[in-house]
Design a protein around this motif. Structure first.
Motif, PDB file in Angstrom:
ATOM      1  N   ILE A 155     -29.268  30.114 -21.204  1.00 50.37           N
ATOM      2  CA  ILE A 155     -29.326  28.733 -21.699  1.00 50.37           C
ATOM      3  C   ILE A 155     -27.940  28.278 -22.122  1.00 50.37           C
ATOM      4  O   ILE A 155     -27.516  27.166 -21.804  1.00 50.37           O
ATOM      5  N   VAL A 156     -27.220  29.135 -22.821  1.00 50.54           N
ATOM      6  CA  VAL A 156     -25.845  28.816 -23.225  1.00 50.54           C
ATOM      7  C   VAL A 156     -25.009  28.485 -21.994  1.00 50.54           C
ATOM      8  O   VAL A 156     -24.301  27.475 -21.959  1.00 50.54           O
ATOM      9  N   GLU A 157     -25.095  29.325 -20.971  1.00 56.98           N
ATOM     10  CA  GLU A 157     -24.308  29.133 -19.752  1.00 56.98           C
ATOM     11  C   GLU A 157     -24.682  27.858 -19.015  1.00 56.98           C
ATOM     12  O   GLU A 157     -23.819  27.132 -18.539  1.00 56.98           O
ATOM     13  N   ARG A 158     -25.970  27.562 -18.933  1.00 59.52           N
ATOM     14  CA  ARG A 158     -26.416  26.409 -18.143  1.00 59.52           C
ATOM     15  C   ARG A 158     -26.274  25.079 -18.871  1.00 59.52           C
ATOM     16  O   ARG A 158     -26.247  24.031 -18.223  1.00 59.52           O
ATOM     17  N   THR A 159     -26.198  25.091 -20.198  1.00 59.44           N
ATOM     18  CA  THR A 159     -26.106  23.840 -20.951  1.00 59.44           C
ATOM     19  C   THR A 159     -24.730  23.580 -21.528  1.00 59.44           C
ATOM     20  O   THR A 159     -24.466  22.470 -21.990  1.00 59.44           O
ATOM     21  N   ALA A 160     -23.875  24.596 -21.556  1.00 58.32           N
ATOM     22  CA  ALA A 160     -22.550  24.514 -22.185  1.00 58.32           C
ATOM     23  C   ALA A 160     -22.657  24.230 -23.687  1.00 58.32           C
ATOM     24  O   ALA A 160     -21.710  23.761 -24.304  1.00 58.32           O
ATOM     25  N   MET A 161     -23.817  24.528 -24.282  1.00 56.03           N
ATOM     26  CA  MET A 161     -23.954  24.438 -25.739  1.00 56.03           C
ATOM     27  C   MET A 161     -23.445  25.743 -26.333  1.00 56.03           C
ATOM     28  O   MET A 161     -23.459  26.783 -25.675  1.00 56.03           O
ATOM     29  N   ASP A 162     -23.025  25.687 -27.587  1.00 56.27           N
ATOM     30  CA  ASP A 162     -22.555  26.928 -28.202  1.00 56.27           C
ATOM     31  C   ASP A 162     -23.736  27.808 -28.591  1.00 56.27           C
ATOM     32  O   ASP A 162     -24.867  27.353 -28.716  1.00 56.27           O
ATOM     33  N   GLU A 221     -33.025  21.336 -28.708  1.00 57.65           N
ATOM     34  CA  GLU A 221     -34.353  21.894 -28.411  1.00 57.65           C
ATOM     35  C   GLU A 221     -34.817  21.452 -27.026  1.00 57.65           C
ATOM     36  O   GLU A 221     -35.326  22.260 -26.240  1.00 57.65           O
ATOM     37  N   TRP A 222     -34.623  20.153 -26.726  1.00 58.54           N
ATOM     38  CA  TRP A 222     -35.015  19.665 -25.413  1.00 58.54           C
ATOM     39  C   TRP A 222     -34.205  20.335 -24.311  1.00 58.54           C
ATOM     40  O   TRP A 222     -34.737  20.700 -23.270  1.00 58.54           O
ATOM     41  N   ARG A 223     -32.914  20.510 -24.522  1.00 59.68           N
ATOM     42  CA  ARG A 223     -32.091  21.149 -23.493  1.00 59.68           C
ATOM     43  C   ARG A 223     -32.565  22.570 -23.220  1.00 59.68           C
ATOM     44  O   ARG A 223     -32.610  23.009 -22.065  1.00 59.68           O
ATOM     45  N   MET A 271     -35.629  23.626 -23.644  1.00 59.22           N
ATOM     46  CA  MET A 271     -36.895  23.484 -22.928  1.00 59.22           C
ATOM     47  C   MET A 271     -36.660  23.093 -21.465  1.00 59.22           C
ATOM     48  O   MET A 271     -37.374  23.559 -20.573  1.00 59.22           O
ATOM     49  N   ALA A 272     -35.671  22.244 -21.227  1.00 60.00           N
ATOM     50  CA  ALA A 272     -35.374  21.821 -19.857  1.00 60.00           C
ATOM     51  C   ALA A 272     -34.952  23.012 -19.001  1.00 60.00           C
ATOM     52  O   ALA A 272     -35.377  23.142 -17.842  1.00 60.00           O
ATOM     53  N   VAL A 273     -34.137  23.906 -19.561  1.00 58.89           N
ATOM     54  CA  VAL A 273     -33.704  25.089 -18.812  1.00 58.89           C
ATOM     55  C   VAL A 273     -34.890  26.017 -18.575  1.00 58.89           C
ATOM     56  O   VAL A 273     -35.078  26.529 -17.456  1.00 58.89           O
ATOM     57  N   ILE A 274     -35.709  26.222 -19.587  1.00 57.52           N
ATOM     58  CA  ILE A 274     -36.898  27.065 -19.408  1.00 57.52           C
ATOM     59  C   ILE A 274     -37.822  26.431 -18.366  1.00 57.52           C
ATOM     60  O   ILE A 274     -38.359  27.122 -17.497  1.00 57.52           O
TER      61      ILE A 274
END
Length: 167
Positions: free
Chosen positions: A68-75, A50-52, A54-57
């Motif tokens: 967000i997926v691209e910038r955080t590498a989260m699935d 959730e924080w990640r 929010m950080a991208v937003i």
């Protein structure tokens, strides 16, 4: 006498998990994430995904879940769940993409912006506490090395993808 290449020498050394780069990076990242998670959960009721999000937003103001997926590498699933929770908590809002109705854009609500503005100083303090272990030159070198490793991983992954497509 025949000399062995450095790659061949490495292959003959014992495998030490604790010195294996993916393992070292993963363990370190998990420990750092747990530290941040405890602090965010305690104060703001937010998980790391959730924080990640929010950080991208916070960085880009309006983004898609795909970004967000691209910038955080989260699935995608993790991002989708985090976005759903943030929407339910009233921290972000979703609106249709003006050019592509299949996509939606995410942005902070007023409440979400206030929470973000409170989290950033905590994030910076926590990062500063961690970085006290390194001197200024080491911090710069660490950042540069991580960037080079990430770039090399991207290049090798693209190369593997190209190979998969030609096989």
């Amino acid at each position: 006498m025949k000399r062995m290449s450095s790659a061949a020498l490495v292959e003959h050394e014992p495998f030490l998990l604790e010195r294996f780069l993916p393992y070292e990076l993963s363990v370190t990242a998990n420990r750092v994430s747990r530290l941040f998670a405890r602090r965010y959960a305690r104060t703001f009721g937010l998980s790391i995904p959730e924080w990640r999000c929010m950080a991208v937003i916070g960085r880009y103001a309006v983004v898609s879940a795909t970004a967000i997926v691209e910038r955080t590498a989260m699935d995608k699933v993790k991002v989708s769940r985090a976005v759903a929770t943030l929407l339910a908590k009233g921290l972000i809002r979703r609106s249709p993409h003006p050019a592509d109705r299949r996509l939606s854009l995410l942005a902070f609500t007023a409440k979400g912006r206030r929470v973000y503005e409170q989290i950033v100083p905590l994030a910076r303090r926590t990062e500063a506490e961690l970085m006290e272990a390194l001197g200024p030159a080491e911090r710069t070198a660490l950042s540069a090395m991580l960037n080079r490793i990430a770039e090399r991983a991207r290049a090798l992954d693209a190369q593997a993808l190209d190979q998969d497509l030609t096989d």
